[in-house]
Write a protein that holds these residues in place. Structure first.
Motif, mmCIF file in Angstrom:
data_model
loop_
_atom_site.group_PDB
_atom_site.id
_atom_site.type_symbol
_atom_site.label_atom_id
_atom_site.label_comp_id
_atom_site.label_asym_id
_atom_site.label_seq_id
_atom_site.Cartn_x
_atom_site.Cartn_y
_atom_site.Cartn_z
ATOM 1 N N VAL A 114 -7.885 7.762 9.886
ATOM 2 C CA VAL A 114 -9.098 6.977 9.655
ATOM 3 C C VAL A 114 -8.784 5.829 8.710
ATOM 4 O O VAL A 114 -8.067 6.007 7.725
ATOM 5 N N ARG A 115 -9.293 4.666 9.024
ATOM 6 C CA ARG A 115 -9.030 3.467 8.212
ATOM 7 C C ARG A 115 -10.291 3.040 7.483
ATOM 8 O O ARG A 115 -11.402 3.125 8.007
ATOM 9 N N ASN A 116 -10.114 2.559 6.282
ATOM 10 C CA ASN A 116 -11.195 1.932 5.540
ATOM 11 C C ASN A 116 -11.199 0.454 5.916
ATOM 12 O O ASN A 116 -10.255 -0.273 5.585
ATOM 13 N N PRO A 117 -12.232 -0.029 6.604
ATOM 14 C CA PRO A 117 -12.218 -1.427 7.056
ATOM 15 C C PRO A 117 -12.215 -2.431 5.913
ATOM 16 O O PRO A 117 -11.875 -3.599 6.111
ATOM 17 N N ARG A 118 -12.562 -1.964 4.703
ATOM 18 C CA ARG A 118 -12.597 -2.875 3.554
ATOM 19 C C ARG A 118 -11.317 -2.798 2.709
ATOM 20 O O ARG A 118 -11.196 -3.512 1.716
ATOM 21 N N SER A 119 -10.377 -1.917 3.078
ATOM 22 C CA SER A 119 -9.174 -1.750 2.266
ATOM 23 C C SER A 119 -8.183 -2.878 2.506
ATOM 24 O O SER A 119 -7.999 -3.343 3.641
ATOM 25 N N ALA A 120 -7.501 -3.289 1.446
ATOM 26 C CA ALA A 120 -6.433 -4.286 1.559
ATOM 27 C C ALA A 120 -5.110 -3.644 1.945
ATOM 28 O O ALA A 120 -4.123 -4.359 2.171
ATOM 29 N N GLY A 121 -5.068 -2.324 2.037
ATOM 30 C CA GLY A 121 -3.834 -1.617 2.355
ATOM 31 C C GLY A 121 -3.649 -1.373 3.835
ATOM 32 O O GLY A 121 -4.482 -1.762 4.665
ATOM 33 N N GLY A 122 -2.548 -0.692 4.153
ATOM 34 C CA GLY A 122 -2.232 -0.390 5.534
ATOM 35 C C GLY A 122 -2.611 1.023 5.911
ATOM 36 O O GLY A 122 -3.242 1.757 5.130
ATOM 37 N N ALA A 123 -2.174 1.439 7.105
ATOM 38 C CA ALA A 123 -2.575 2.741 7.647
ATOM 39 C C ALA A 123 -2.064 3.907 6.817
ATOM 40 O O ALA A 123 -2.685 4.971 6.795
ATOM 41 N N HIS A 124 -0.959 3.746 6.124
ATOM 42 C CA HIS A 124 -0.351 4.838 5.363
ATOM 43 C C HIS A 124 -0.721 4.801 3.879
ATOM 44 O O HIS A 124 -0.202 5.600 3.099
ATOM 45 N N ASP A 125 -1.614 3.896 3.499
ATOM 46 C CA ASP A 125 -2.033 3.768 2.101
ATOM 47 C C ASP A 125 -3.354 4.489 1.864
ATOM 48 O O ASP A 125 -4.350 4.216 2.551
ATOM 49 N N PHE A 126 -3.355 5.389 0.902
ATOM 50 C CA PHE A 126 -4.585 6.066 0.520
ATOM 51 C C PHE A 126 -5.598 5.032 0.043
ATOM 52 O O PHE A 126 -5.264 4.109 -0.702
ATOM 53 N N SER A 127 -6.849 5.216 0.452
ATOM 54 C CA SER A 127 -7.900 4.279 0.077
ATOM 55 C C SER A 127 -9.135 5.043 -0.399
ATOM 56 O O SER A 127 -9.476 6.099 0.144
ATOM 57 N N SER A 128 -9.781 4.513 -1.420
ATOM 58 C CA SER A 128 -11.085 5.035 -1.854
ATOM 59 C C SER A 128 -11.834 3.919 -2.545
ATOM 60 O O SER A 128 -11.254 2.876 -2.876
ATOM 61 N N GLU A 129 -13.128 4.141 -2.758
ATOM 62 C CA GLU A 129 -13.961 3.149 -3.445
ATOM 63 C C GLU A 129 -14.681 3.812 -4.605
ATOM 64 O O GLU A 129 -15.015 4.995 -4.547
ATOM 65 N N GLY A 130 -14.884 3.037 -5.662
ATOM 66 C CA GLY A 130 -15.486 3.559 -6.884
ATOM 67 C C GLY A 130 -16.820 4.241 -6.621
ATOM 68 O O GLY A 130 -17.714 3.657 -6.004
#
Length: 380
Positions: free
Chosen positions: A43-59
């Protein structure tokens, strides 16, 4: 002569932790057996500046500005925005739950099925090129319109501390071959280096509240797994010379946590994590839960402060938490470890009376030490 730890354990009525936990672990392990590995690449975060293998979260506590809905988010401390991206965090919670359960079940039974299932998940998250997570955290705790990632995002991998101990527990199994062990351990070595050298990790390590404590727990568990004695020594120093003096008041409370809008939950969380640091770094001759500053502050004093409010939350002297007040407490490990360290049977009974497998997501997120048998050296 008995060590202080052995003496206090002798005072505690006989309690077989592995035997007590075994029925629960086996029930949960059977469910985990059929769970297929699902990693952050699903699953991708559409707002993330990272790629598919980068963990993403938002405050969690950042919301749209009513005066400028399309502009930068504004903070509402303690109030979680349900629309922020948390899918990677949920996947990690499920992964760490399953691996912790399976490794614990293997530790108390020796059943190779549990080890094989755990290793399958570990390889998917840390080794397999198509599904692995990068050993860095550049895009965690992002804030729309403000930053693509923050230093406090390092806390999002706190649950990996128990995973590192799970890998230790799996050593000796047929499933965790030397080659697989080296590959998984290599990921943790790289991530330990990242949190120790990248500006985000360095800044997080300097936090004077639960964030600094959580950095130390991760570093200690990862260092123990990879055999980094220098880092283990640094984590011991941080516990006794930084965290206790900087965070604990004379009565055993944590003033920085009491100032928050969720003072009860944050106090419990910080004591759990700080006690876990002590457990990971203790030896049979040196029980760090009993380490005492010249003015009497210690982790045992922290348990003495909080345990009455765990037994009866109505006695809590502060304001109730703005969210999830009714969901706490659960089976807080500081009660178990405090009982083992001091011989306090009332703390053990209290621990036994509490929920061991909470289902509320916010509680699970702030309950990173779920499988105490993994924190016990030997066979538990």
């Amino acid at each position: 002569m008995l060590s202080l730890l052995a003496l206090s354990l002798a005072l505690l009525p006989a309690f077989n932790l592995a035997g007590h936990e075994k029925p629960r672990l086996l029930r949960q392990a059977e469910a985990a057996q059929v769970a297929e590995p699902v990693t952050i690449v699903s699953v991708r975060n559409p707002r993330s500046a990272g790629g598919a293998h980068d963990f993403s979260s938002e405050g969690d506590y950042w919301w749209p500005d009513p005066a400028n809905p399309e502009g930068p988010y504004i903070q509402r401390d303690g109030l979680s925005n349900p629309d922020n991206f948390v899918a990677h965090r949920r996947l990690m919670l499920d992964f760490t739950r399953d691996v912790g359960t399976l490794a614990s079940a293997y530790k108390v039974t020796g059943d190779e099925r549990h080890a094989a299932a755990a290793v399958r998940h570990l390889e998917a998250w840390f080794v397999t090129p198509a599904t692995r997570m990068n050993p860095s955290l550049l895009y965690a705790q992002a804030i729309k319109g403000r930053v693509t990632g923050r230093s406090i995002g390092v806390i999002d991998t706190l649950h990996l501390a128990e995973v590192a101990l799970a890998v230790e527990a799996l050593r000796g199994s047929q499933a965790l071959t030397a080659e697989k062990d080296a590959a998984i351990t290599g990921w943790f070595r790289n991530y330990l280096n990242w949190i120790s050298t990248h500006p985000y990790g360095v800044e997080e390590s300097r936090a004077k509240n639960n964030h600094g404590t959580c950095w130390t727990l991760q570093a200690a568990c990862f260092a123990r797994l990879v055999g980094d004695e220098a880092m283990l020594a640094e984590c011991r120093r941080r516990l006794v010379a930084v965290h206790l003096p900087d965070q604990m008041a004379a009565d055993g409370s944590f003033p920085q946590e009491l100032r928050r809008t969720k003072p009860y939950g944050y106090s419990i969380f910080n004591l759990d994590v700080m006690a876990a640091v002590a457990v990971v770094l203790s030896t049979p001759e040196d029980d760090l839960l009993r380490f005492t500053l010249p003015d009497g502050r210690s982790l045992v004093r922290g348990v003495e402060f909080l345990a009455p409010f765990i037994a009866d939350k109505a006695k809590w002297p502060g304001q109730p938490d703005v969210m999830y007040w009714d969901e706490w407490p659960v089976r807080q490990p500081f009660l178990l470890w405090g009982a083992q360290s001091t011989g306090r049977n009332d703390w053990l009974k209290l621990w036994l009376s509490l929920e061991a497998a909470p289902q509320v997501e916010e509680v699970r997120r702030n309950f990173p030490i779920r499988e105490p048998v993994l924190w016990t050296r030997g066979k538990g």
